[in-house]
Design an enzyme around this catalytic site. Structure first.
Site, PDB file in Angstrom:
ATOM      1  N   GLU A 120       1.009  -1.792  -0.024  1.00 13.09           N
ATOM      2  CA  GLU A 120       0.217   0.174   0.512  1.00 13.09           C
ATOM      3  C   GLU A 120       0.507   1.086   0.076  1.00 13.09           C
ATOM      4  O   GLU A 120       0.704   2.470   0.763  1.00 13.09           O
ATOM      5  CB  GLU A 120      -0.860  -0.336   1.320  1.00 13.09           C
ATOM      6  CG  GLU A 120      -2.218  -1.431   1.244  1.00 13.09           C
ATOM      7  CD  GLU A 120      -3.286  -0.868   1.681  1.00 13.09           C
ATOM      8  OE1 GLU A 120      -3.090  -0.067   1.864  1.00 13.09           O
ATOM      9  OE2 GLU A 120      -4.257  -2.208   2.336  1.00 13.09           O
ATOM     10  N   LYS A 129     -10.704   4.803   6.930  1.00 13.52           N
ATOM     11  CA  LYS A 129      -9.037   5.683   6.178  1.00 13.52           C
ATOM     12  C   LYS A 129      -9.332   5.099   4.606  1.00 13.52           C
ATOM     13  O   LYS A 129      -9.263   3.821   4.679  1.00 13.52           O
ATOM     14  CB  LYS A 129      -8.694   5.505   6.316  1.00 13.52           C
ATOM     15  CG  LYS A 129      -6.958   6.722   5.950  1.00 13.52           C
ATOM     16  CD  LYS A 129      -5.781   6.874   6.325  1.00 13.52           C
ATOM     17  CE  LYS A 129      -5.143   7.512   5.249  1.00 13.52           C
ATOM     18  NZ  LYS A 129      -3.207   7.507   5.315  1.00 13.52           N
ATOM     19  N   HIS A 176      -5.369   1.772   0.805  1.00 12.97           N
ATOM     20  CA  HIS A 176      -4.464   2.768   0.182  1.00 12.97           C
ATOM     21  C   HIS A 176      -3.960   2.502  -1.183  1.00 12.97           C
ATOM     22  O   HIS A 176      -4.182   1.136  -1.612  1.00 12.97           O
ATOM     23  CB  HIS A 176      -3.086   3.204   0.590  1.00 12.97           C
ATOM     24  CG  HIS A 176      -3.196   3.588   1.693  1.00 12.97           C
ATOM     25  ND1 HIS A 176      -3.219   3.249   3.221  1.00 12.97           N
ATOM     26  CD2 HIS A 176      -2.767   5.412   2.195  1.00 12.97           C
ATOM     27  CE1 HIS A 176      -3.625   3.867   3.746  1.00 12.97           C
ATOM     28  NE2 HIS A 176      -2.951   4.895   3.722  1.00 12.97           N
TER      29      HIS A 176
END
Length: 264
Positions: free
Chosen positions: A94, A184, A157
């Protein structure tokens, strides 16, 4: 109905102005301390220690873990009582700086959470765990964090592109279901519509009123998402002091000024 928040060291994520998080990417204790001192001179109230950037000379997972635990007390003392410390090991999968087996990642993060070294108890306020890692490791880290009053950032991510709005919304909601206090997502845009996709997903999740989240479109193209976080429901943004940790990070002082100027 009022949106839920997450509180750490008196900092209420998800309420009013988004928080600025400054990453520390120093490769040794001296560089780490110098960058931490610079961070304390900004308005950022949360500091992220990027563990994957620390001591790249130590390839053995146990040796690296010991070096991290050795450096932790001094860092915590330097930040003082009013700044929260977020610890993050970003894996190469990521966008991080070094690989780490999922099992070793779990051991490292649990060691920091539980304070398995004299002087480290309660030193860590927040912990990042990539929710795409092995389910058992993610569950163990989240459970350990909640037992010790540590706020969990559950992260994902995409360094290649921007998934659909539906996928981004479901990722954030799934992270919440796993137990993340602050889900997130950070994605890579290839055009303005990708940035709009990220922002629209952020608004949709904010309307759930289920708690704070962080949504970032990376790179220069996504810079808007970093400074207009409040308008689109994101509870925090990342900004740099010196070297940054991700594409498109702006200077912390500049971001602080823009957040004020752009308050809705």
């Amino acid at each position: 109905m009022r949106r839920r928040t997450a509180t750490v060291r008196g900092i209420e994520l998800g309420r009013a102005r988004p928080e600025i998080i400054v990453p520390l990417v120093g490769e040794d204790a001296d560089a780490l301390q110098a960058q931490a001192e610079a961070a304390t001179a900004t308005r950022a109230r949360i500091v992220e220690w990027r563990l994957d950037r620390f001591r790249p000379d130590l390839e053995d997972a146990q040796e690296h873990r010991e070096a991290v635990l050795d450096a932790l007390p001094a860092l915590r003392a330097l930040l003082g009582p009013d700044r929260a410390l977020l610890v993050t090991f970003r894996t190469t999968a990521e966008g991080g700086a070094r690989p780490l087996a999922d099992r070793d990642l779990g051991v490292l993060l649990e060691s920091l959470i539980t304070g398995r070294r004299a002087g480290t108890q309660s030193a860590v306020d927040m912990v990042d765990i990539e929710t795409a890692r092995t389910a058992r490791v993610v569950e163990r880290v989240i459970a350990a964090a909640h037992r010790h009053g540590t706020v969990v950032v559950g992260s994902f991510h995409d360094m290649e592109g921007t998934p659909s709005e539906q996928e981004l919304v479901e990722t954030l909601r799934a992270q919440r279901r796993l137990g993340a206090d602050v889900p997130k997502i950070a994605v890579t845009p290839h055009g303005p519509r990708d940035v709009l996709t990220l922002l629209s997903a952020s608004v949709a999740v904010a309307e759930d009123l289920s708690g704070p989240h962080i949504a970032i479109s990376m790179g220069a193209l996504g810079a808007t998402s970093r400074v207009a976080a409040e308008t689109f429901g994101s509870a925090a943004t990342f900004a740099s002091v010196g070297e940054g940790s991700a594409p498109g990070q702006l200077g912390a002082q500049d971001v602080a000024g823009m957040l004020e100027l752009l308050r809705p």
